[in-house]
Design a protein around this motif. Structure first.
Motif, PDB file in Angstrom:
ATOM      1  N   LEU A 171       0.867  -1.190   0.000  1.00 41.41           N
ATOM      2  CA  LEU A 171       0.000   0.000   0.000  1.00 41.41           C
ATOM      3  C   LEU A 171       0.894   1.228   0.000  1.00 41.41           C
ATOM      4  O   LEU A 171       1.597   1.507   0.983  1.00 41.41           O
ATOM      5  CB  LEU A 171      -0.908   0.013   1.249  1.00 41.41           C
ATOM      6  CG  LEU A 171      -2.244  -0.712   1.151  1.00 41.41           C
ATOM      7  CD1 LEU A 171      -2.075  -2.181   0.775  1.00 41.41           C
ATOM      8  CD2 LEU A 171      -3.033  -0.592   2.458  1.00 41.41           C
ATOM      9  N   CYS A 172       0.909   1.962  -1.106  1.00 43.42           N
ATOM     10  CA  CYS A 172       1.785   3.126  -1.296  1.00 43.42           C
ATOM     11  C   CYS A 172       0.955   4.393  -1.172  1.00 43.42           C
ATOM     12  O   CYS A 172      -0.242   4.400  -1.460  1.00 43.42           O
ATOM     13  CB  CYS A 172       2.429   3.037  -2.676  1.00 43.42           C
ATOM     14  SG  CYS A 172       3.335   4.517  -3.196  1.00 43.42           S
ATOM     15  N   HIS A 173       1.607   5.485  -0.795  1.00 36.86           N
ATOM     16  CA  HIS A 173       0.884   6.757  -0.670  1.00 36.86           C
ATOM     17  C   HIS A 173       0.295   7.208  -2.012  1.00 36.86           C
ATOM     18  O   HIS A 173      -0.698   7.926  -2.042  1.00 36.86           O
ATOM     19  CB  HIS A 173       1.804   7.841  -0.096  1.00 36.86           C
ATOM     20  CG  HIS A 173       1.046   8.959   0.552  1.00 36.86           C
ATOM     21  ND1 HIS A 173       1.020   9.179   1.908  1.00 36.86           N
ATOM     22  CD2 HIS A 173       0.233   9.901   0.002  1.00 36.86           C
ATOM     23  CE1 HIS A 173       0.236  10.216   2.168  1.00 36.86           C
ATOM     24  NE2 HIS A 173      -0.245  10.671   1.035  1.00 36.86           N
ATOM     25  N   SER A 174       0.895   6.786  -3.125  1.00 33.50           N
ATOM     26  CA  SER A 174       0.319   7.156  -4.433  1.00 33.50           C
ATOM     27  C   SER A 174      -1.076   6.555  -4.597  1.00 33.50           C
ATOM     28  O   SER A 174      -1.956   7.171  -5.200  1.00 33.50           O
ATOM     29  CB  SER A 174       1.219   6.688  -5.572  1.00 33.50           C
ATOM     30  OG  SER A 174       2.440   7.397  -5.549  1.00 33.50           O
ATOM     31  N   ASP A 175      -1.300   5.350  -4.065  1.00 36.48           N
ATOM     32  CA  ASP A 175      -2.646   4.762  -4.096  1.00 36.48           C
ATOM     33  C   ASP A 175      -3.588   5.590  -3.229  1.00 36.48           C
ATOM     34  O   ASP A 175      -4.734   5.854  -3.610  1.00 36.48           O
ATOM     35  CB  ASP A 175      -2.614   3.314  -3.586  1.00 36.48           C
ATOM     36  CG  ASP A 175      -1.708   2.418  -4.413  1.00 36.48           C
ATOM     37  OD1 ASP A 175      -1.891   2.371  -5.644  1.00 36.48           O
ATOM     38  OD2 ASP A 175      -0.813   1.777  -3.836  1.00 36.48           O
ATOM     39  N   GLY A 196      -3.365  -0.045  -7.118  1.00 33.92           N
ATOM     40  CA  GLY A 196      -2.317  -0.968  -6.673  1.00 33.92           C
ATOM     41  C   GLY A 196      -1.231  -1.056  -7.735  1.00 33.92           C
ATOM     42  O   GLY A 196      -1.489  -1.478  -8.858  1.00 33.92           O
ATOM     43  N   HIS A 197      -0.017  -0.612  -7.370  1.00 28.08           N
ATOM     44  CA  HIS A 197       1.037  -0.521  -8.397  1.00 28.08           C
ATOM     45  C   HIS A 197       2.394  -0.990  -7.891  1.00 28.08           C
ATOM     46  O   HIS A 197       3.407  -0.760  -8.542  1.00 28.08           O
ATOM     47  CB  HIS A 197       1.143   0.934  -8.887  1.00 28.08           C
ATOM     48  CG  HIS A 197       1.602   1.833  -7.785  1.00 28.08           C
ATOM     49  ND1 HIS A 197       0.752   2.347  -6.843  1.00 28.08           N
ATOM     50  CD2 HIS A 197       2.835   2.254  -7.449  1.00 28.08           C
ATOM     51  CE1 HIS A 197       1.432   3.055  -5.980  1.00 28.08           C
ATOM     52  NE2 HIS A 197       2.711   3.011  -6.308  1.00 28.08           N
ATOM     53  N   GLU A 198       2.431  -1.582  -6.682  1.00 30.78           N
ATOM     54  CA  GLU A 198       3.702  -2.096  -6.149  1.00 30.78           C
ATOM     55  C   GLU A 198       3.477  -3.559  -5.829  1.00 30.78           C
ATOM     56  O   GLU A 198       2.684  -3.873  -4.936  1.00 30.78           O
ATOM     57  CB  GLU A 198       4.068  -1.320  -4.877  1.00 30.78           C
ATOM     58  CG  GLU A 198       5.302  -1.865  -4.168  1.00 30.78           C
ATOM     59  CD  GLU A 198       5.582  -1.139  -2.858  1.00 30.78           C
ATOM     60  OE1 GLU A 198       6.205  -0.068  -2.916  1.00 30.78           O
ATOM     61  OE2 GLU A 198       5.165  -1.625  -1.797  1.00 30.78           O
ATOM     62  N   GLY A 201       9.274  -2.903  -6.486  1.00 33.03           N
ATOM     63  CA  GLY A 201       8.518  -2.327  -7.587  1.00 33.03           C
ATOM     64  C   GLY A 201       8.225  -0.847  -7.435  1.00 33.03           C
ATOM     65  O   GLY A 201       8.084  -0.134  -8.428  1.00 33.03           O
ATOM     66  N   CYS A 202       8.105  -0.376  -6.174  1.00 29.50           N
ATOM     67  CA  CYS A 202       7.885   1.067  -6.021  1.00 29.50           C
ATOM     68  C   CYS A 202       8.794   1.666  -4.951  1.00 29.50           C
ATOM     69  O   CYS A 202       9.701   2.422  -5.260  1.00 29.50           O
ATOM     70  CB  CYS A 202       6.430   1.401  -5.742  1.00 29.50           C
ATOM     71  SG  CYS A 202       6.198   3.188  -5.575  1.00 29.50           S
ATOM     72  N   ALA A 203       8.563   1.328  -3.667  1.00 30.30           N
ATOM     73  CA  ALA A 203       9.294   2.010  -2.590  1.00 30.30           C
ATOM     74  C   ALA A 203      10.806   1.981  -2.803  1.00 30.30           C
ATOM     75  O   ALA A 203      11.478   3.021  -2.740  1.00 30.30           O
ATOM     76  CB  ALA A 203       8.948   1.373  -1.246  1.00 30.30           C
ATOM     77  N   LEU A 210       4.764   1.929   7.404  1.00 30.15           N
ATOM     78  CA  LEU A 210       5.651   2.092   6.244  1.00 30.15           C
ATOM     79  C   LEU A 210       4.975   1.365   5.082  1.00 30.15           C
ATOM     80  O   LEU A 210       4.202   1.949   4.354  1.00 30.15           O
ATOM     81  CB  LEU A 210       7.048   1.559   6.556  1.00 30.15           C
ATOM     82  CG  LEU A 210       7.799   2.381   7.618  1.00 30.15           C
ATOM     83  CD1 LEU A 210       9.134   1.746   7.947  1.00 30.15           C
ATOM     84  CD2 LEU A 210       7.992   3.825   7.152  1.00 30.15           C
ATOM     85  N   ARG A 211       5.206   0.053   4.949  1.00 31.99           N
ATOM     86  CA  ARG A 211       4.545  -0.670   3.868  1.00 31.99           C
ATOM     87  C   ARG A 211       3.723  -1.828   4.410  1.00 31.99           C
ATOM     88  O   ARG A 211       4.288  -2.837   4.856  1.00 31.99           O
ATOM     89  CB  ARG A 211       5.569  -1.208   2.869  1.00 31.99           C
ATOM     90  CG  ARG A 211       6.004  -0.189   1.821  1.00 31.99           C
ATOM     91  CD  ARG A 211       4.813   0.311   1.051  1.00 31.99           C
ATOM     92  NE  ARG A 211       5.193   0.951  -0.191  1.00 31.99           N
ATOM     93  CZ  ARG A 211       5.259   2.274  -0.381  1.00 31.99           C
ATOM     94  NH1 ARG A 211       4.947   3.108   0.573  1.00 31.99           N
ATOM     95  NH2 ARG A 211       5.587   2.760  -1.569  1.00 31.99           N
ATOM     96  N   GLN A 212       2.397  -1.702   4.372  1.00 32.18           N
ATOM     97  CA  GLN A 212       1.525  -2.835   4.672  1.00 32.18           C
ATOM     98  C   GLN A 212       1.441  -3.662   3.399  1.00 32.18           C
ATOM     99  O   GLN A 212       1.208  -3.126   2.315  1.00 32.18           O
ATOM    100  CB  GLN A 212       0.147  -2.342   5.066  1.00 32.18           C
ATOM    101  CG  GLN A 212       0.160  -1.410   6.270  1.00 32.18           C
ATOM    102  CD  GLN A 212      -1.183  -0.714   6.440  1.00 32.18           C
ATOM    103  OE1 GLN A 212      -2.083  -1.259   7.029  1.00 32.18           O
ATOM    104  NE2 GLN A 212      -1.298   0.490   5.916  1.00 32.18           N
TER     105      GLN A 212
HETATM  106 ZN   LIG Z   1       4.108   3.808  -5.217  1.00 31.54          ZN
END
Ligand SMILES: [Zn+2]
Ligand SMILES: NC(=O)c1ccc[n+]([C@@H]2O[C@H](COP(=O)([O-])OP(=O)(O)OC[C@H]3O[C@@H](n4cnc5c(N)ncnc54)[C@H](O)[C@@H]3O)[C@@H](O)[C@H]2O)c1
Ligand SMILES: [Zn+2]
Length: 376
Positions: A47-51, A68-70, A175-177, A368-370
């Protein structure tokens, strides 16, 4: 095939999301992969802040959409004309597919491929196709991925094959972070051992930047956030200094502690005040690398005189300026040696049904990242 997915029907609903439920778990139809496309089973998605920004309507998108992109997963089927990838391969997903033929791609910058961006705005795959249907009607893809689902059909250029012994929840982070944060430090800023750096905004992206700065041998790593718990974590993970951005004297304190500021400051908060703070703590002749993504229409007033008289620079960094086929193996190599310990970015795992609560926690700045495990 049919699968479960978290579908976003409306942007801008208020919090708490556990009550307003912007993401609805539904049975979605996924068409088979077309030419150059691949079906993957999603093992883990972060779960990224961009989502969150998409849920908040900071970035208008065509609705309904699966965000969802990571993420990372396992290839279950390949369409025609797929090369170098086969059933059973483990892959990291990329939120920018690349055509190999546009101006940035030709210059070796696939992270800013023109084709990827056009498809993103339209909510399609790079081919222009949509493979997702809800109640018989097409719905939209997000960043060519749509990973808050059990499966996804994606373009082959949005995948990087990885060794099978890498745990897929860790792989997803790349993939993202990790690409974004570590890439901003190692590629965009080109940090070398002995140099100094600041990081403003300590979420999944900022903490990845911090870990990369420590791994690269920075002599001074200054961490800035509004959350004391994250400042404490940053100290434990190798920050030499940590400052609270809520302190009105924060910039002055950083400048004093660093004899006039830092040569490089990475902004990973996604807020204009954070960008202003990053500029204020950059030294004479210093550079701000901004990776945060605030509202699409927000503007950052550059102090034009000061920028010239102090020869300061501000530069964007998208997907960490990464060439993923070069950088994901490189970053994974650091991870495997233990110098880039990104497993620590994980703030637990969640099921699809818990996704709205997960975004409440991310919005509260608690995580941070769930890691979403859509297949359990
Ligand atoms: Zn992201
Ligand atoms: N450039 C890219 O390719 C790219 C990729 C992924 C994410 N992003 C963007 O990066 C940003 C960070 O993403 P994330 O998932 O790490 O977010 P996150 O929510 O996990 O972390 C953001 C952090 O910034 C802190 N913060 C907020 N305002 C601040 C301020 N004024 N000063 C200091 N700290 C502040 C928060 O306390 C939080 O710890 C978002 O804007 C996201 O959209 C950019
Ligand atoms: Zn291109």
């Amino acid at each position: 095939m049919r699968m479960k997915a978290a579908v976003l029907h409306q942007q801008g609903l208020p919090r708490p999301y556990v009550e307003t439920k912007p993401l609805v778990i539904e049975e979605v139809e996924l068409d088979p992969p077309g030419p150059g496309e691949v079906l993957i089973e999603i093992a883990a998605a972060g779960l990224c802040h961009s989502d969150l920004s998409t849920i908040e309507n900071l970035r208008p998108r065509p609705m309904p959409i699966i965000i969802g992109h990571e993420g990372a997963g396992v290839i279950r089927e390949t369409g025609p004309d797929v090369h170098g990838l086969q059933k059973g391969d483990h892959v990291v997903c990329l939120f920018v597919a690349s055509c190999g033929d546009c101006r940035p791609c030709r210059k070796g910058r696939p992270n800013i491929c023109e084709g990827g961006f056009a498809a993103r705005a339209a909510g399609t795959l790079p081919s222009g196709a949509k493979r997702l249907k809800l109640n018989g009607e097409f719905i939209h893809h997000n960043s060519g991925l749509s990973l808050f689902a059990q499966y996804a059909v994606v373009d082959q250029s949005a995948l990087v094959k990885i060794p099978k012994d890498v745990p897929l929840a860790d792989a997803a982070l790349f993939g993202c972070a990790v690409m974004t944060g570590a890439g901003a430090v190692l590629n965009t800023a080109g940090l070398r051992a002995g140099e100094e750096i600041g990081v403003v905004g300590l979420g999944g992206v900022g903490m990845s930047a911090l870990l990369a700065a420590v791994a690269a041998g920075a002599s001074r790593v200054v961490a800035v956030d509004m959350n004391p718990a994250k400042l404490e974590l940053a100290r434990q993970w190798g920050a030499t200094h940590a400052f609270d951005a809520r302190d009105p004297d924060c910039a002055a304190k950083v400048r004093e502690a660093t004899s006039g500021g830092l040569d490089t400051v990475i902004e990973t908060a996604g807020a204009i005040p954070a960008l202003q703070l990053a500029y204020a703590i950059a030294a004479r002749g210093g550079e701000v690398i901004t990776a945060g993504l605030p509202h699409v229409n927000s503007a950052f007033p550059l102090p034009a005189f000061n920028m010239v008289s102090e020869e300061k620079a501000v530069r964007g960094s998208y997907m960490g300026s990464c060439v993923p086929t070069r950088d994901i193996p490189k970053l994974l190599g650091m991870y495997r040696r233990g110098t880039l310990p990104v497993t620590r970015l994980q703030s637990g795992t969640i099921a699809l049904e818990e996704i709205n609560a997960g975004f409440d926690r991310l919005a509260a700045g608690e995580t941070l990242r769930q890691m979403l495990l859509p297949n359990g």
